[in-house]
Every structure is written in C-alpha cells, then in structure tokens.
Design a protein around this motif. Structure first.
Motif, PDB file in Angstrom:
ATOM      1  N   UNK A   1      37.999  53.405  39.151  1.00  0.00           N
ATOM      2  CA  UNK A   1      38.529  52.051  38.947  1.00  0.00           C
ATOM      3  C   UNK A   1      37.562  51.006  39.488  1.00  0.00           C
ATOM      4  N   UNK A   2      37.550  49.852  38.839  1.00  0.00           N
ATOM      5  CA  UNK A   2      36.744  48.746  39.330  1.00  0.00           C
ATOM      6  C   UNK A   2      37.447  48.092  40.516  1.00  0.00           C
ATOM      7  N   UNK A   3      36.707  47.488  41.437  1.00  0.00           N
ATOM      8  CA  UNK A   3      37.338  46.868  42.608  1.00  0.00           C
ATOM      9  C   UNK A   3      38.152  45.637  42.229  1.00  0.00           C
ATOM     10  N   UNK A   4      39.209  45.382  43.007  1.00  0.00           N
ATOM     11  CA  UNK A   4      39.994  44.166  42.825  1.00  0.00           C
ATOM     12  C   UNK A   4      39.233  42.986  43.401  1.00  0.00           C
ATOM     13  N   UNK A   5      39.585  41.790  42.945  1.00  0.00           N
ATOM     14  CA  UNK A   5      38.948  40.577  43.433  1.00  0.00           C
ATOM     15  C   UNK A   5      39.604  40.108  44.726  1.00  0.00           C
ATOM     16  N   UNK A   6      38.788  39.790  45.697  1.00  0.00           N
ATOM     17  CA  UNK A   6      39.274  39.180  46.928  1.00  0.00           C
ATOM     18  C   UNK A   6      38.882  37.719  46.918  1.00  0.00           C
TER      19      UNK A   6
ATOM     20  N   UNK B   1      35.567  39.583  37.338  1.00  0.00           N
ATOM     21  CA  UNK B   1      36.752  39.970  38.083  1.00  0.00           C
ATOM     22  C   UNK B   1      38.009  39.486  37.363  1.00  0.00           C
ATOM     23  N   UNK B   2      38.876  40.424  37.035  1.00  0.00           N
ATOM     24  CA  UNK B   2      40.131  40.086  36.376  1.00  0.00           C
ATOM     25  C   UNK B   2      41.153  39.567  37.401  1.00  0.00           C
ATOM     26  N   UNK B   3      42.259  38.976  36.939  1.00  0.00           N
ATOM     27  CA  UNK B   3      43.274  38.455  37.866  1.00  0.00           C
ATOM     28  C   UNK B   3      43.818  39.544  38.790  1.00  0.00           C
ATOM     29  N   UNK B   4      44.347  39.125  39.922  1.00  0.00           N
ATOM     30  CA  UNK B   4      44.951  40.078  40.862  1.00  0.00           C
ATOM     31  C   UNK B   4      46.288  40.588  40.347  1.00  0.00           C
ATOM     32  N   UNK B   5      47.000  39.746  39.595  1.00  0.00           N
ATOM     33  CA  UNK B   5      48.311  40.127  39.088  1.00  0.00           C
ATOM     34  C   UNK B   5      48.435  39.710  37.630  1.00  0.00           C
ATOM     35  N   UNK B   6      48.878  40.634  36.798  1.00  0.00           N
ATOM     36  CA  UNK B   6      49.162  40.353  35.389  1.00  0.00           C
ATOM     37  C   UNK B   6      50.612  40.751  35.123  1.00  0.00           C
ATOM     38  N   UNK B   7      51.407  39.772  34.683  1.00  0.00           N
ATOM     39  CA  UNK B   7      52.810  40.004  34.325  1.00  0.00           C
ATOM     40  C   UNK B   7      52.883  39.911  32.806  1.00  0.00           C
ATOM     41  N   UNK B   8      53.019  41.048  32.169  1.00  0.00           N
ATOM     42  CA  UNK B   8      53.060  41.112  30.716  1.00  0.00           C
ATOM     43  C   UNK B   8      54.506  41.277  30.279  1.00  0.00           C
ATOM     44  N   UNK B   9      55.205  40.163  30.087  1.00  0.00           N
ATOM     45  CA  UNK B   9      56.628  40.182  29.757  1.00  0.00           C
ATOM     46  C   UNK B   9      56.785  40.298  28.240  1.00  0.00           C
ATOM     47  N   UNK B  10      56.452  41.498  27.764  1.00  0.00           N
ATOM     48  CA  UNK B  10      56.420  41.747  26.320  1.00  0.00           C
ATOM     49  C   UNK B  10      56.857  43.170  26.050  1.00  0.00           C
TER      50      UNK B  10
ATOM     51  N   UNK C   1      40.547  48.183  35.400  1.00  0.00           N
ATOM     52  CA  UNK C   1      39.543  47.116  35.337  1.00  0.00           C
ATOM     53  C   UNK C   1      39.610  46.163  36.526  1.00  0.00           C
ATOM     54  N   UNK C   2      40.431  46.488  37.522  1.00  0.00           N
ATOM     55  CA  UNK C   2      40.428  45.716  38.750  1.00  0.00           C
ATOM     56  C   UNK C   2      41.671  44.904  39.034  1.00  0.00           C
ATOM     57  N   UNK C   3      42.648  44.891  38.104  1.00  0.00           N
ATOM     58  CA  UNK C   3      43.911  44.188  38.356  1.00  0.00           C
ATOM     59  C   UNK C   3      44.708  44.994  39.387  1.00  0.00           C
ATOM     60  N   UNK C   4      45.103  44.348  40.463  1.00  0.00           N
ATOM     61  CA  UNK C   4      45.798  45.068  41.532  1.00  0.00           C
ATOM     62  C   UNK C   4      47.248  45.369  41.187  1.00  0.00           C
ATOM     63  N   UNK C   5      47.925  44.413  40.554  1.00  0.00           N
ATOM     64  CA  UNK C   5      49.333  44.576  40.201  1.00  0.00           C
ATOM     65  C   UNK C   5      49.518  44.271  38.719  1.00  0.00           C
ATOM     66  N   UNK C   6      50.168  45.193  38.023  1.00  0.00           N
ATOM     67  CA  UNK C   6      50.488  44.980  36.608  1.00  0.00           C
ATOM     68  C   UNK C   6      51.971  45.230  36.415  1.00  0.00           C
ATOM     69  N   UNK C   7      52.659  44.270  35.798  1.00  0.00           N
ATOM     70  CA  UNK C   7      54.080  44.396  35.483  1.00  0.00           C
ATOM     71  C   UNK C   7      54.222  44.348  33.967  1.00  0.00           C
ATOM     72  N   UNK C   8      54.802  45.387  33.404  1.00  0.00           N
ATOM     73  CA  UNK C   8      54.985  45.443  31.957  1.00  0.00           C
ATOM     74  C   UNK C   8      56.259  46.198  31.628  1.00  0.00           C
TER      75      UNK C   8
END
Length: 206
Positions: A25-30, A132-141, A170-177
């Motif tokens: 995995x790629x590192x998360x963004x700090x 660096x991708x976002x730390x959190x992605x909320x995919x309400x789909x 790809x580095x997103x720490x939290x994904x909600x789907x």
C-alpha cells in the motif's frame, strides 16, 4: 452481523475491514493539523439524481458554521474525469453522492459515474502513484464497496479488485462505501449523522 447472544458486536466495538494483499500500500498523507481541513463534495455528477444533489447541499449547509475549521468546496456540474484527476489530491476529505457502477466481470473498471464516463479503480491507482489522495473518502453510492471474490479464491490477494481497495491501496486511510443498494433517505441520514459526530471530535471508527 456478528452477535454474541446479547448484542451486535458492531454496536459495542468500532469495527472495520482490514485488507489482505500482496500489494504494497502507498503511505497515507500527513498534513499539518493546524491547517483547516479541505473538503470536496461531489453531488449528482450525472444530473439525474435529485436526492444526491440535496444530500450534497444539506451536508455543505450543515458544515457552514465550521468554515474556520473546514473549507468546503461544492461541485455538482461539469464533474468529469479530468476534473477529478486534476483536483482530487488537493483535498483531505471527499464526499461523493451519485452513481457508482460496478463491473462484476472487470471489477477494476468499476467506478464513480461522471459526466464523461467512469472514474475507475484503475484511475485511482494511477492517481495514487502521482500524488497523495485524501485521508478520508465517503462514497455514498450504491455498490461503492462491492466485491465478488471469496476470501479463499485463488489469487484474490494479488491485485486491486474494486473501488474500495483501489482507494485504500493508494493511500486513503479511511474509506466508507456501500456493499449493496442504498435508499436515498437512509443514505442522507447516515451521512448527516456521520459528519455531525466527526465534527464533534469522534473518531471515524466511533
């Protein structure tokens, strides 16, 4: 779905899913904690889901009083793959409300439905290599965390299979789907409750 005889474990503990993979995995963004959180709301990119547009507006309005802590950009028209590839890495948090199209025969071609086609798992993986991708992605789909393979399927740990794994690898720490179909009212209520608790200091797991 786990029940100990008295309660569902997800109501007693903060549960999530951990990925098993042979990929690195790629590192998360700090980011600097003193800086305001930047948030992008993508609502109804295909212009055929009025409920998703309302969801985006509701969330933006509910966060408006926190503008000194959270800088919110709202986008509902002219959302295409070029826009996401150019801008996604500029945000800490992304909320997507729209169609997610799942391809069971070719899961890495699954993705968010935009004005000009899909923003796919392959696009996300490529973007993660470039920034660096976002730390959190909320995919309400609907189906935005769907997967087909069984845990013991041969080779299931060898590659990125769907939208959720693409973001996480790809580095997103939290994904909600969502693993299944969503009802509009329930999706909005969940999102509103999530952001209300998050902005009060609760962790993502809580």
């Amino acid at each position: 779905l786990l029940h100990d005889g008295d309660d569902f474990l997800c109501l007693r503990y903060n549960l999530g899913r951990q990925l098993r993979t042979k990929q690195e995995p790629l590192p998360s963004r700090n980011r600097d904690n003193a800086a305001a959180i930047s948030m992008l709301i993508l609502a109804n990119p295909t212009a055929d889901l009025a409920a998703c547009y309302r969801e985006g507006i509701e969330i933006r309005n509910r966060l408006d009083h926190l503008r000194n802590r959270i800088r919110v950009d709202f986008k509902s028209t002219s959302i295409d793959t070029f826009y996401l590839k150019k801008n996604l890495c500029e945000y800490d948090l992304v909320h997507f409300a729209g169609h997610c199209e799942y391809d069971s025969l070719n899961p890495d071609a699954s993705g968010w439905a935009l004005k000009d086609g899909r923003f796919t798992a392959r696009d996300i993986a490529a973007l993660g290599q470039a920034g660096f991708l976002p730390s959190l992605v909320f995919s309400n789909a609907c189906h935005s965390a769907r997967e087909e393979f069984a845990v013991n399927e041969e080779g299931c740990q060898a590659a990125t299979h769907n939208l959720a794994t693409a973001f996480l690898f790809s580095g997103v720490r939290h994904y909600i789907g969502a693993a299944w179909h969503l009802q509009d009212a329930a999706a909005l209520n969940f999102a509103q409750s999530f952001y209300a608790q998050l902005t009060r200091g609760q962790s993502v797991g809580e």
